[in-house]
Design an enzyme around this catalytic site. Structure first.
Site, PDB file in Angstrom:
ATOM      1  N   LYS A 197       0.861  -1.179   0.000  1.00 40.32           N
ATOM      2  CA  LYS A 197       0.000   0.000   0.000  1.00 40.32           C
ATOM      3  C   LYS A 197       0.896   1.228   0.000  1.00 40.32           C
ATOM      4  CE  LYS A 197      -3.501   2.383   2.735  1.00 40.32           C
ATOM      5  NZ  LYS A 197      -4.471   2.249   3.829  1.00 40.32           N
ATOM      6  N   LYS A 250      -2.122  -1.485  -3.887  1.00 42.45           N
ATOM      7  CA  LYS A 250      -3.005  -0.333  -3.774  1.00 42.45           C
ATOM      8  C   LYS A 250      -2.196   0.947  -3.843  1.00 42.45           C
ATOM      9  CE  LYS A 250      -5.896   1.859  -0.341  1.00 42.45           C
ATOM     10  NZ  LYS A 250      -6.347   1.867   1.020  1.00 42.45           N
TER      11      LYS A 250
HETATM   12  C1  PBG Z   1      -6.962   3.679   5.905  1.00 38.79           C
HETATM   13  C2  PBG Z   1      -7.362   3.432   4.498  1.00 38.79           C
HETATM   14  C3  PBG Z   1      -7.221   4.335   3.444  1.00 38.79           C
HETATM   15  C4  PBG Z   1      -7.785   3.720   2.339  1.00 38.79           C
HETATM   16  C5  PBG Z   1      -8.230   2.468   2.731  1.00 38.79           C
HETATM   17  N1  PBG Z   1      -7.960   2.300   4.068  1.00 38.79           N
HETATM   18  C6  PBG Z   1      -6.703   5.710   3.437  1.00 38.79           C
HETATM   19  C7  PBG Z   1      -5.323   5.943   3.857  1.00 38.79           C
HETATM   20  O1  PBG Z   1      -4.516   5.015   4.014  1.00 38.79           O
HETATM   21  O2  PBG Z   1      -5.003   7.107   4.076  1.00 38.79           O
HETATM   22  C8  PBG Z   1      -7.869   4.352   0.982  1.00 38.79           C
HETATM   23  C9  PBG Z   1      -8.952   3.870   0.131  1.00 38.79           C
HETATM   24  C10 PBG Z   1      -9.321   4.786  -0.962  1.00 38.79           C
HETATM   25  O3  PBG Z   1      -8.732   5.869  -1.191  1.00 38.79           O
HETATM   26  O4  PBG Z   1     -10.263   4.422  -1.672  1.00 38.79           O
HETATM   27  N2  PBG Z   1      -6.200   2.676   6.468  1.00 38.79           N
HETATM   28 ZN    ZN Z   2      -5.536   3.382   8.493  1.00 35.01          ZN
END
Ligand code: PBG
Ligand code: ZN
Length: 331
Positions: A197, A250
């Protein structure tokens, strides 16, 4: 022999031929719909930052799920917004939390006909908005956070979640959750690691929707540097070692090389998350008339599948599933 000897266009001549030799198919069953359930809400409310999506109540999420199931979507990914936040994010593992209640309701209504994935993180629940517990000096304490993830995962599994998806990018999160689930007797509950991620600008609309923008700083101390491809493979392999049942990359659209590389290096089911900013870009461009939303979304999903993803998490899951049902021989 007259030129050309090979004519690839022969198999592009009709829709039926193109369909026959198509290498990649998008199927509603591989689409996962994110859902936001908010505590204290009395009726569902549209989410301004994610047009077309809504905040559900613990009751109305059943309607959202029913629509997704009827359209043939593969799963629901549940996020929760608590009424009260605190420094530790304790709402994340509350047995009566919105996510836990929703999962119980969904399982009561649909049983095993629905696959429910629970996002496991603290950022929606902490008053500072970071994905973990803060240690001395204000940075996220990795190992203290693992304990909180483990408790959260167990509470979600107890509510009936089929899959726990830790999204906080703490080192060892998959292993800690696997151990805790097994110790609590939930050895059948699967773990989908958000393995690679990235610290992406594309999470903006989600942070509004889930009210989880960090008050100070950013998430670059735990989410990956967008410049790194090899490190993504390392993260994925670590999750495999720690017992992940499936892994994830992601965002998706600008990380297709990462999807492909992770695909080549692991055999586990692989998800790609087409995130909120990607959804927003597609919607906004379609609204200007730049292209047809349906065609753009289906081409995008095809590209993500072609790169090697088995499953796609997308806010377009419901629309796309319906478009795919109508589609058939026309593409
Ligand atoms: C938080 C989380 C995020 C997303 C999924 N879980 C945001 C982040 O990490 O700041 C992003 C999902 C999206 O933008 O559709 N753990
Ligand atoms: Zn988070």
């Amino acid at each position: 022999m007259p030129f050309p000897t090979e004519r690839p266009r022969r198999l592009r001549r009709t829709p039926a031929l193109r369909r026959l030799v198509r290498e990649t198919r998008v199927d509603a069953a591989s689409l996962i719909l994110p859902a936001f359930v908010r505590e204290g809400l009395t009726r569902p409310e549209p989410i301004a930052s994610l047009p077309g999506q809504r905040h559900d109540t613990t009751d109305s999420i059943v309607e959202t799920a029913e629509r997704a199931l009827n359209a043939g979507c593969g799963a629901l990914l549940a996020f929760g917004l608590p009424e009260h936040k605190d420094a530790d994010g304790s709402g994340a593992w509350a047995d009566e939390g919105a996510v836990q209640q929703s999962i119980r309701g969904l399982k009561h209504r649909f049983g095993d006909a629905i696959a429910v994935i629970a996002d496991c993180c603290l950022c929606e629940y902490t008053d500072h908005g970071q994905c973990g517990v803060l240690g001395a000096g204000g940075s996220v304490d990795n190992d203290a956070t693992l304990e909180a993830y483990a408790r959260t995962a167990v509470s979600q599994a107890a509510a009936g979640a089929d899959v726990i998806a830790p999204s906080g990018m703490m080192d060892g999160q998959v292993g800690a959750i696997r151990q805790a689930l097994d110790a609590a007797g939930f050895d059948d509950t699967a773990v989908l690691g958000y393995s690679a991620k990235f610290a992406s600008v594309m999470y903006g609309p989600f942070r509004d929707a889930a009210d989880c923008t960090p008050k100070d700083g950013d998430r670059r101390g735990y989410q990956m540097d967008p410049a790194n491809q090899r490190e993504a493979v390392r993260e994925a392999l670590l999750d495999v070692e720690e017992g992940a049942d499936a892994i994830m990359v992601k965002p998706a659209m600008t990380y297709l090389d990462v999807v492909a590389r992770v695909r080549d290096n692991t055999d586990l089911p692989l998800a790609a998350y087409c995130v909120s900013g990607e959804y927003a870009m597609l919607r906004a461009a379609a609204a200007t008339g730049a292209f047809d939303e349906r065609a753009a979304v289906l081409e995008t999903l095809t590209g993500i599948r072609r790169a090697g993803a088995d499953m796609i998490i997308t806010y377009h899951a419901l629309d796309a599933a319906c478009w795919l049902q109508e589609d058939r021989a026309t593409r």
